[in-house]
Design a protein around this motif. Sequence first.
Motif, PDB file in Angstrom:
ATOM      1  N   VAL A  60       0.756  -1.151  -0.048  1.00 51.83           N
ATOM      2  CA  VAL A  60      -0.193   0.120  -0.147  1.00 51.83           C
ATOM      3  C   VAL A  60       0.774   1.274   0.041  1.00 51.83           C
ATOM      4  O   VAL A  60       0.637   2.391  -0.731  1.00 51.83           O
ATOM      5  N   LYS A  61       1.868   1.237   0.927  1.00 51.27           N
ATOM      6  CA  LYS A  61       2.803   2.547   1.020  1.00 51.27           C
ATOM      7  C   LYS A  61       3.498   2.462  -0.553  1.00 51.27           C
ATOM      8  O   LYS A  61       3.537   3.980  -0.823  1.00 51.27           O
ATOM      9  N   VAL A  62       4.047   1.560  -1.228  1.00 51.84           N
ATOM     10  CA  VAL A  62       4.695   1.974  -2.376  1.00 51.84           C
ATOM     11  C   VAL A  62       3.774   2.539  -3.490  1.00 51.84           C
ATOM     12  O   VAL A  62       4.208   3.248  -4.070  1.00 51.84           O
ATOM     13  N   THR A  63       2.605   1.775  -3.293  1.00 50.73           N
ATOM     14  CA  THR A  63       1.444   2.113  -4.301  1.00 50.73           C
ATOM     15  C   THR A  63       1.302   3.717  -4.176  1.00 50.73           C
ATOM     16  O   THR A  63       1.450   4.320  -5.196  1.00 50.73           O
ATOM     17  N   ALA A  64       1.012   3.707  -3.064  1.00 50.10           N
ATOM     18  CA  ALA A  64       0.473   5.390  -2.978  1.00 50.10           C
ATOM     19  C   ALA A  64       1.803   5.952  -3.164  1.00 50.10           C
ATOM     20  O   ALA A  64       1.343   7.297  -3.691  1.00 50.10           O
ATOM     21  N   ALA A  65       2.822   5.861  -2.998  1.00 49.22           N
ATOM     22  CA  ALA A  65       4.046   6.658  -3.309  1.00 49.22           C
ATOM     23  C   ALA A  65       4.136   6.821  -4.766  1.00 49.22           C
ATOM     24  O   ALA A  65       4.360   8.086  -5.294  1.00 49.22           O
ATOM     25  N   HIS A  66       3.944   6.048  -5.593  1.00 54.70           N
ATOM     26  CA  HIS A  66       3.946   5.943  -7.060  1.00 54.70           C
ATOM     27  C   HIS A  66       2.923   6.810  -7.538  1.00 54.70           C
ATOM     28  O   HIS A  66       3.039   7.756  -8.394  1.00 54.70           O
ATOM     29  N   LEU A  67       1.547   6.646  -6.932  1.00 54.70           N
ATOM     30  CA  LEU A  67       0.569   7.312  -7.561  1.00 54.70           C
ATOM     31  C   LEU A  67       0.651   9.006  -7.086  1.00 54.70           C
ATOM     32  O   LEU A  67       0.174   9.956  -8.186  1.00 54.70           O
ATOM     33  N   ARG A  68       1.295   9.287  -6.084  1.00 53.25           N
ATOM     34  CA  ARG A  68       1.434  10.622  -5.499  1.00 53.25           C
ATOM     35  C   ARG A  68       2.556  11.343  -6.535  1.00 53.25           C
ATOM     36  O   ARG A  68       2.325  12.520  -7.103  1.00 53.25           O
ATOM     37  N   ILE A  69       3.336  10.453  -7.027  1.00 49.90           N
ATOM     38  CA  ILE A  69       4.627  11.067  -8.200  1.00 49.90           C
ATOM     39  C   ILE A  69       3.761  11.298  -9.490  1.00 49.90           C
ATOM     40  O   ILE A  69       3.918  12.239 -10.116  1.00 49.90           O
ATOM     41  N   CYS A  70       2.828  10.379  -9.767  1.00 50.70           N
ATOM     42  CA  CYS A  70       1.903  10.533 -10.762  1.00 50.70           C
ATOM     43  C   CYS A  70       1.116  11.848 -10.835  1.00 50.70           C
ATOM     44  O   CYS A  70       1.167  12.661 -11.717  1.00 50.70           O
ATOM     45  N   LEU A  71       0.648  12.125  -9.918  1.00 46.83           N
ATOM     46  CA  LEU A  71      -0.180  13.488  -9.515  1.00 46.83           C
ATOM     47  C   LEU A  71       0.719  14.713  -9.602  1.00 46.83           C
ATOM     48  O   LEU A  71       0.294  15.723 -10.377  1.00 46.83           O
ATOM     49  N   GLN A  72       1.997  14.538  -9.345  1.00 47.65           N
ATOM     50  CA  GLN A  72       2.905  15.635  -9.265  1.00 47.65           C
ATOM     51  C   GLN A  72       3.173  15.674 -11.001  1.00 47.65           C
ATOM     52  O   GLN A  72       3.223  17.053 -11.368  1.00 47.65           O
ATOM     53  N   GLU A  73       3.609  14.692 -11.490  1.00 51.26           N
ATOM     54  CA  GLU A  73       4.164  14.836 -12.621  1.00 51.26           C
ATOM     55  C   GLU A  73       2.912  15.564 -13.800  1.00 51.26           C
ATOM     56  O   GLU A  73       3.040  16.309 -14.691  1.00 51.26           O
ATOM     57  N   LEU A  74       2.092  15.087 -13.644  1.00 51.73           N
ATOM     58  CA  LEU A  74       0.775  15.399 -14.075  1.00 51.73           C
ATOM     59  C   LEU A  74       0.538  17.164 -14.142  1.00 51.73           C
ATOM     60  O   LEU A  74      -0.028  17.834 -15.041  1.00 51.73           O
TER      61      LEU A  74
END
Length: 219
Positions: A60-74
Amino acid sequence: MRKKKLRPSRTPPARYMDATPFTPILEKALSRIPGAYACALVDNQGEAVDYAGLADPFDVKVTAAHLRICLQELEQWGGLGTPRFILIRGAKKSIVTRALADGYALVVLLRRRAGFAASRRAFAAAARALAVEAGWELEDDGPVWYPVEVDADRRGRPKRVGESPVEVLGAVMGLPSRERGFRVRTEAGTELTLVRESRNCWYADEQVEQLTPSTRGGM
């Protein structure tokens, strides 16, 4: 040899961090989002602030970290404006990410085929509860919905909201097939809209004051 399908456990794994005031909010969100089995609240660096659910905490922690990066990149790209949601639907599971105030994000893991059924009302209610707990400024992000407990009759029409009896004034039309809505009036004279989603989860478009004739006099 046939491979065994991997499914979320029905028993929450041992926590790797202490519970926080956000924990019950996350658990409540999971109970109201169809297909949800785990979620995490992450900060603007992708660090997990808290989590809940049945999945492995590390996953859960790793998945959430990756998706937060996706938000930032968008957001840095700018072609879509400010991203509010990311929805990823996969063959095995789906993920929904909801941007929050101050760079935080709520990441929710859902079972297969549940991604496009995610409740906007449940996400909005969770975002508001997290903001109140964290002291963030409340954002004007569309209609505000409040989770409520409703006692309904045999026809599914609301009789009580919390401890307050209500009178049904009419039905709300134009909702999705799995939802039902009613315009009601409380004993205090407040009119509000109630919507029932799947899992028998109810929402009101106004905060419901638990008033009865005996308490309105101002004891």
